[in-house]
Structures are given as C-alpha cells and as structure tokens.
Design a protein around this motif. Structure first.
Motif, PDB file in Angstrom:
ATOM      1  N   GLU A 193      10.189  -3.036   9.980  1.00 29.98           N
ATOM      2  CA  GLU A 193       8.871  -2.981   9.371  1.00 29.98           C
ATOM      3  C   GLU A 193       7.854  -2.224  10.205  1.00 29.98           C
ATOM      4  OE1 GLU A 193       9.493  -7.202  10.898  1.00 29.98           O
ATOM      5  OE2 GLU A 193      10.654  -5.540  10.181  1.00 29.98           O
ATOM      6  N   ILE A 210       2.235   1.827  -3.408  1.00 29.26           N
ATOM      7  CA  ILE A 210       1.258   2.415  -4.335  1.00 29.26           C
ATOM      8  C   ILE A 210       1.088   3.897  -4.030  1.00 29.26           C
ATOM      9  CG2 ILE A 210      -1.170   2.430  -4.983  1.00 29.26           C
ATOM     10  CD1 ILE A 210      -1.187  -0.592  -4.539  1.00 29.26           C
ATOM     11  N   ASN A 211       0.968   4.233  -2.731  1.00 30.74           N
ATOM     12  CA  ASN A 211       0.757   5.636  -2.368  1.00 30.74           C
ATOM     13  C   ASN A 211       1.974   6.511  -2.637  1.00 30.74           C
ATOM     14  OD1 ASN A 211      -1.841   5.251  -1.646  1.00 30.74           O
ATOM     15  ND2 ASN A 211      -1.444   5.058   0.547  1.00 30.74           N
ATOM     16  N   GLU A 240       3.981   5.474   7.908  1.00 31.60           N
ATOM     17  CA  GLU A 240       2.868   5.376   6.962  1.00 31.60           C
ATOM     18  C   GLU A 240       1.557   5.788   7.624  1.00 31.60           C
ATOM     19  OE1 GLU A 240       1.989   4.785   3.852  1.00 31.60           O
ATOM     20  OE2 GLU A 240       4.139   5.112   3.625  1.00 31.60           O
ATOM     21  N   SER A 277      20.934 -11.069  12.398  1.00 37.10           N
ATOM     22  CA  SER A 277      20.604 -12.119  11.433  1.00 37.10           C
ATOM     23  C   SER A 277      20.362 -13.480  12.075  1.00 37.10           C
ATOM     24  CB  SER A 277      21.655 -12.209  10.329  1.00 37.10           C
ATOM     25  OG  SER A 277      22.920 -12.166  10.857  1.00 37.10           O
ATOM     26  N   GLU A 280      18.340  -3.284  -5.032  1.00 34.89           N
ATOM     27  CA  GLU A 280      17.944  -1.916  -4.750  1.00 34.89           C
ATOM     28  C   GLU A 280      18.862  -0.935  -5.471  1.00 34.89           C
ATOM     29  OE1 GLU A 280      18.031  -1.104  -0.607  1.00 34.89           O
ATOM     30  OE2 GLU A 280      17.363   0.939  -0.991  1.00 34.89           O
ATOM     31  N   ASP A 281      20.159  -1.206  -5.394  1.00 37.63           N
ATOM     32  CA  ASP A 281      21.111  -0.325  -6.080  1.00 37.63           C
ATOM     33  C   ASP A 281      20.800  -0.259  -7.560  1.00 37.63           C
ATOM     34  OD1 ASP A 281      22.456   0.361  -3.893  1.00 37.63           O
ATOM     35  OD2 ASP A 281      24.205  -0.929  -4.205  1.00 37.63           O
ATOM     36  N   ASN A 284      13.504  -6.446   3.757  1.00 33.92           N
ATOM     37  CA  ASN A 284      13.476  -6.520   5.226  1.00 33.92           C
ATOM     38  C   ASN A 284      12.429  -7.500   5.710  1.00 33.92           C
ATOM     39  OD1 ASN A 284      15.465  -4.612   5.576  1.00 33.92           O
ATOM     40  ND2 ASN A 284      14.007  -2.931   5.422  1.00 33.92           N
ATOM     41  N   ARG A 318      20.155  -5.675  -1.417  1.00 32.33           N
ATOM     42  CA  ARG A 318      20.851  -4.386  -1.581  1.00 32.33           C
ATOM     43  C   ARG A 318      21.285  -4.181  -3.020  1.00 32.33           C
ATOM     44  NH1 ARG A 318      23.102  -5.117   3.179  1.00 32.33           N
ATOM     45  NH2 ARG A 318      24.983  -6.000   2.296  1.00 32.33           N
ATOM     46  N   VAL A 322       1.780   2.798 -12.669  1.00 33.02           N
ATOM     47  CA  VAL A 322       1.858   2.736 -11.211  1.00 33.02           C
ATOM     48  C   VAL A 322       2.839   1.652 -10.753  1.00 33.02           C
ATOM     49  CG1 VAL A 322       0.570   2.401  -9.091  1.00 33.02           C
ATOM     50  CG2 VAL A 322      -0.435   3.692 -10.953  1.00 33.02           C
ATOM     51  N   ALA A 328      12.819 -10.783   8.001  1.00 30.28           N
ATOM     52  CA  ALA A 328      12.035 -10.961   9.225  1.00 30.28           C
ATOM     53  C   ALA A 328      11.259 -12.273   9.165  1.00 30.28           C
ATOM     54  CB  ALA A 328      11.075  -9.790   9.403  1.00 30.28           C
ATOM     55  N   ARG A 375       0.831  -1.198   0.000  1.00 29.87           N
ATOM     56  CA  ARG A 375       0.000   0.000   0.000  1.00 29.87           C
ATOM     57  C   ARG A 375       0.870   1.253   0.000  1.00 29.87           C
ATOM     58  NH1 ARG A 375      -3.068   3.203   4.172  1.00 29.87           N
ATOM     59  NH2 ARG A 375      -1.297   2.609   5.430  1.00 29.87           N
ATOM     60  N   SER A 376       1.913   1.238   0.826  1.00 34.61           N
ATOM     61  CA  SER A 376       2.746   2.438   0.875  1.00 34.61           C
ATOM     62  C   SER A 376       3.485   2.625  -0.453  1.00 34.61           C
ATOM     63  CB  SER A 376       3.714   2.373   2.046  1.00 34.61           C
ATOM     64  OG  SER A 376       4.865   1.674   1.682  1.00 34.61           O
ATOM     65  N   VAL A 432       3.565   6.633  -5.335  1.00 32.55           N
ATOM     66  CA  VAL A 432       3.513   7.151  -6.701  1.00 32.55           C
ATOM     67  C   VAL A 432       2.669   8.421  -6.659  1.00 32.55           C
ATOM     68  CG1 VAL A 432       2.802   6.673  -9.054  1.00 32.55           C
ATOM     69  CG2 VAL A 432       3.683   4.845  -7.626  1.00 32.55           C
ATOM     70  N   GLY A 449      15.286   0.174   8.433  1.00 35.35           N
ATOM     71  CA  GLY A 449      14.684  -1.014   7.852  1.00 35.35           C
ATOM     72  C   GLY A 449      13.939  -1.869   8.841  1.00 35.35           C
ATOM     73  N   ARG A 495      17.429   9.816  -6.865  1.00 36.60           N
ATOM     74  CA  ARG A 495      16.945  11.196  -6.827  1.00 36.60           C
ATOM     75  C   ARG A 495      18.125  12.137  -6.736  1.00 36.60           C
ATOM     76  NH1 ARG A 495      11.218  10.737  -5.477  1.00 36.60           N
ATOM     77  NH2 ARG A 495      11.132   8.700  -4.531  1.00 36.60           N
ATOM     78  N   LEU A 533      21.241 -15.204   5.715  1.00 37.32           N
ATOM     79  CA  LEU A 533      20.590 -13.884   5.773  1.00 37.32           C
ATOM     80  C   LEU A 533      21.518 -12.767   5.323  1.00 37.32           C
ATOM     81  CD1 LEU A 533      18.275 -14.198   8.843  1.00 37.32           C
ATOM     82  CD2 LEU A 533      17.762 -14.295   6.425  1.00 37.32           C
ATOM     83  N   LEU A 534      22.818 -12.887   5.586  1.00 35.23           N
ATOM     84  CA  LEU A 534      23.721 -11.861   5.059  1.00 35.23           C
ATOM     85  C   LEU A 534      23.717 -11.922   3.535  1.00 35.23           C
ATOM     86  CD1 LEU A 534      26.780 -11.815   7.492  1.00 35.23           C
ATOM     87  CD2 LEU A 534      24.856 -10.240   7.345  1.00 35.23           C
ATOM     88  N   VAL A 590      -3.927   7.094  -5.337  1.00 34.61           N
ATOM     89  CA  VAL A 590      -3.415   7.355  -6.677  1.00 34.61           C
ATOM     90  C   VAL A 590      -4.203   6.560  -7.712  1.00 34.61           C
ATOM     91  CG1 VAL A 590      -1.660   5.588  -6.396  1.00 34.61           C
ATOM     92  CG2 VAL A 590      -1.325   7.362  -8.077  1.00 34.61           C
TER      93      VAL A 590
END
Lengths: 215, 340
Positions: free
Chosen positions: B280, A108-109, B287, B111, A208-209, A148, A205, A134, A152, A105-106, A111, B278, A215, A197-198, B4
């Motif tokens: 949640e 989508i919002n 949010e 971790s 993401e990069d 994340n 990461r 979108v 988790a 949801r976050s 955008v 990071g 920006r 996990l590492l 949106v």
C-alpha cells in the motif's frame, strides 16, 4: 503435538473470533472513513482538501502502535475512557481509513476525464454521473489494492494485544506462558492466520480476474 | 483543479465553493476550539505537563530511542535486501524444489502478522536455547518478514524488464550469473530504489513493535523516560508520535523524490512498474508522484492534462507488466500442476 492443539483449540477459537470481529468492524469503519476523506480530497473546497491530506499524512507517517497508545492511554487521560476492544476497532479503522482514502482517490483519478466529460455532455447530473460512469470503472481498478488493504488490516489487528485485546496473537503469547511450549503455541496462531489470509487472497484474486478491466 | 469529477466551475459554482469554504473554516475553528477547551479542562495544557520535554536529559533519552529505532531499521533493511534478493531469484528458479521452498517461505511470512514474527524471533529463539537479546530478536523478525515482502518487490522489478534483455544476454552467450550481474540487476535495482526506500519508511514504523519485547525504541523510551511521571500518557505519546512522524515523513519524502527523478530519467516508471507487488505504501508513493508531476507542470505553465495523459499511458504499461507477472504466476502454477 496434536494433543496440544486439541486441548487448546477452544483458546485459539476464541482468539480467532475476537480477531475476526475486530477485522469486520475496523474494516467497515475504514471503508466509511476512506470514502469521506477521499470525497474531501477531490472536493473543490480548499479547507476540506487540506484537512483530508493532513489526515492521510498523519496516519500514514505514524506507527500503528503510537495510534493505539494515543487512543487508549492518551484519550483516556482526557477523561474519555473506552474499553480496549472499541478503542482498538476505532483506532485501527482510522488508521486503515487513511490508506483506504488514497486507494479510493486513485481509483477515481484512474477514470479518464474524457469519460466524465462525455457523461456531462449527454446531460448527466453529478450523482447519475458517479453512479453510471465513474464508480463502475473506478471499482474495477481498486479491487486489488482494497484486497491488499484488507490483508494488511487483518494482520494489523495483532497490534491490539498491546492494549490487551485478547485476539489471536495475544492467545498464542498467553499459551507460551501457560504451557511453555513456545513453538507449538506460536505455530498454531501462524497456521490460522496463514489459512485465513491465503483464502482471502484467493477470493480477491478471483474477484479481480472476474471484474478487472482487461486491456 | 484537475479531477475527473469536477469540471471548471462557472460563476454560480464558484460562489457555492466560496460559501462552502467559509462554512468549513468555521466548523474547523469550532472543532479545534472544542478540542483545546477539552484539553484545557482536563488539565493537559498546563506547563508542568509539558515542561519535562524541555529538559535536555529527558530529550537526550528520547533521542537515544530514535537512534535505536534507526539502528534496528537499517540493520533489518540491509539483511532483508540481501536475503530478499536470493528468495526472488529462488522463486524465478527453474528448479521446482527451490521454487517451492521459496514460495512457501514468502507466502508464510507475508501472511502472518509482524508481531507474531517478533514473538517467534524472541520467545521462539529463546526456547531454542538462543538468548540473543531484544535487538537481535527484533532484527531477525524484521528480516524474516521484510525479506519476504522485498523478494516480491525484486521479483516484480526483474519481471518488469523487457524479455528482450534476457534473450539478448543469452544470445551473446552469457551465463546466468554474468547475465544477472551485468544486464538484469543494474536495470531492475534502479527501478526498485524508490520502492525500497518506501519500504524502509514502513520498516522504521514497524520497529515500534519492538516495544513488546522490550527493545528500547522511541515508544518504550517515551514510557520510561525520567520525566514521565511529571508529564502524562497524552503528552508522552504526542511527543513520541511527533518523533516517529518526522522520521517516517522524511523517508517518505526521499522515496518520492527518488521516484520523481526516476521518471524524468525515463528508465521505466519506477514504483508504478512494481505496483503488482501490492504494497500500500508503494502504491501511494506512485500516486503522490503523479500528483506532484501535475502540480509541477501547472507551475511551469504547461498543460497538466498532457502530463496526466502520459501518466495514464505509463500506468497502462505498468499494468501490462503487472498482468505479465500474474500470467507468470499462473504459468508457474500450471507448470507445477503439469509436473505433478
């Protein structure tokens, strides 16, 4: 020390496989539930919106252990008896799904509504708007939070040992009883978790990069 | 409706929404009826099964579990804040050895599952000859785990301050500790308060895992309270769930309230600024605060779009801080490589 790990490696390996299976199934389920609940949450139909926010509030404010016990013992009392593994996978999927819905949801919002307005102005329908405008933008902002959540979710699989799923943490607990070499047993599991996990963190990461909006 | 995806609906759209509303209400009623019917046929709704929860002695026993939960959560929180703070400073230290040790600690405890940490705190300490009991074991494990998480929150909070703050302090000749005490920490801590409260909510959920080492928190008491055999699994866990829900929900509300107040006092964007950590629950907190601000603006009769715009700008700023943190991480890495 090394003999310990060569001797009990098969146990650790079995545990790791169970954990990985649990992660894959529960996380896939979480993604599906997340998309549905997030869809409900942004829909213009009020009852669907309240259902979605109720769902999210319920699972976010209850400990995972209680969710597991309700799903296993509680639902079992109602006459629906499932094995520990399916129960754990579904319960964990529903739990992570609530967080996933918030992330989506976050996304989508995030955008800007001008983007969607521009899309509508050039005559795109709902689905093409989602597909072309979108989602491509939303996906980029949610990579990090989904990473994340995955981590988790991976760590939360350990709670499944309380309803006797034989995953990695359970194995280390079992080895404590069998061998009485407490720290070696625990560290074996800890090292496997840390390595996986590492690595997962590194993968997210890198993604993401590569894809996040600069920006 | 500010989303949106959906623009202002026309008459046909409104009619469709009305139809969908009626259908979904009907489906909801049918599902609810099915659940109640199933509960009824399984004999879970009989008064005898719920009566034990009206007996004061039973309730007192359960609420004693709640007190234990809160005790462990508070103790763990206090120590994790202190220890997490030093790990954050350690990670920002110029000494490579200190930095390396702190990174190793934080990454290790971030971790592994909390349950494994709890087993370490209980069986591990026991094997080392320290029989400290369930409470201490649980608190030690929670502190080890959460101090790693909190140290990342602190680090992000410190990093989110403008570099000019440090430079100004150094320019007037402040040494490290006075600078930290007078300039950096008061600002960083204020930004981090909502995130810390949100982490406290998560922590009190996690106390439930003390169950596995026999700590008498709500879940353990819910299984062992005197009327358990008269009630049943389902009833006991529903009640335990409700108790936890109320506790965690109140803490989450408090975090949200603090976050909103923080924003109106305009000293940064609160939890949004430390999104980079990071976590949640904390991301969800910012949010929710966004949504609450928009609602409040709409209630005041202002244009909600303007609020959203300012939030987007704030988030942009927060992301910039996050990027700075990532760059700092990369810088750390590069520097380490350069030294090797």
């Amino acid at each position: 020390m090394l003999e310990f790990y060569t001797e009990y490696w098969p146990d650790y390996w079995d545990g790791t496989l169970v954990t990985l299976r649990l992660v894959v199934i529960s996380f896939t389920l979480a993604c599906i539930i997340g998309v549905i609940i997030a869809g409900f949450r942004v829909s213009p139909v009020p009852p669907l919106r309240s259902f979605a926010s109720g769902y999210v509030a319920l699972f976010r404010n209850m400990p995972l252990l209680v969710v597991f016990f309700l799903a296993f013992f509680g639902v079992g009392d109602l006459g629906f008896v499932f094995g520990p593994f399916p129960t754990a996978a579904v319960a964990l999927g529903m739990y992570t799904g609530a967080y996933m819905a918030e992330v989506i949801r976050s996304g989508i919002n995030s955008v800007s509504s001008g983007q969607a307005e521009a899309g509508r102005a050039i005559g795109l329908g709902f689905i093409p708007l989602l597909r072309e405008i979108v989602i491509p933008q939303a996906v980029r902002t949610v990579i990090a939070p989904i990473g994340n959540l995955f981590i988790a979710n991976f760590k939360n699989t350990a709670v499944a040992l309380t309803i006797s799923v034989f995953e990695l943490t359970y194995i280390s607990r079992k080895l404590i009883n069998e061998t009485a070499r407490t720290w070696l047993s625990l560290l074996g599991a800890a090292i496997i978790y840390t390595v996986i996990l590492l690595f997962a963190g590194w993968v997210f990461r890198t993604l993401e990069d590569r894809y996040a909006i600069k920006r | 409706m500010s989303s949106v995806l959906i623009e202002e609906l026309g008459p046909r759209g409104k009619a469709r929404v009305r139809v969908a509303t009626i259908i979904s209400i009907l489906v909801g009623i049918v599902l609810l009826a099915l659940v109640v019917w199933k509960l009824g046929t399984a004999g879970q709704l009989t008064w005898a099964k719920w009566e034990p929860f009206t007996v004061w002695a039973n309730l007192e026993f359960l609420l004693g579990g709640l007190v234990n939960t809160i005790k462990a959560a508070l103790a763990a929180m206090v120590f994790s804040i202190i220890i997490g703070f030093f790990f954050a400073l350690g990670r920002l230290s110029r000494n490579a050895v200190v930095r390396g040790l702190c990174v190793a600690y934080v990454e290790f405890f971030r971790s592994i599952p909390l349950l494994l940490a709890i087993f370490m705190g209980f069986f591990g300490l026991l094997a080392a000859g320290l029989d400290v009991g369930a409470f201490t074991s649980l608190v030690v494990a929670l502190v080890a785990y959460n101090s790693a998480v909190l140290s990342e929150i602190f680090r992000a909070g410190i990093k989110s301050l403008d570099k000019g703050q440090t430079e100004a302090a150094q320019a007037i000749g402040m040494r490290y500790w006075p600078m930290m005490r007078i300039v950096i920490l008061p600002q960083a801590v204020r930004r981090m308060v909502p995130a810390i409260v949100a982490q406290l909510a998560t922590l009190s959920k996690d106390v439930s895992l003390g169950f596995v080492i026999g700590y008498e928190e709500v879940v353990r008491r819910g299984q062992g309270f005197p009327g358990f055999s008269d009630a049943g699994n389902f009833q006991a866990y529903v009640v335990v769930g409700v108790v936890y829900f109320i506790l965690v929900w109140m803490l989450a509300r408090l975090a949200r309230y603090l976050e909103l107040r923080q924003r109106t006092s305009s000293i940064g964007t609160g939890a949004a600024a430390i999104d980079g950590a990071g976590l949640e629950d904390i991301a969800a907190l910012s949010e929710e605060a966004d949504a609450a601000e928009v609602e409040a603006a709409a209630a005041r009769g202002e244009d909600p779009d303007r609020v959203v715009d300012s939030q987007t700008r704030a988030r942009g700023a927060a992301e910039e801080q996050g990027t700075k943190l990532n760059e700092a991480r990369k810088g750390d890495r590069d520097r380490r490589r350069g030294r090797d």
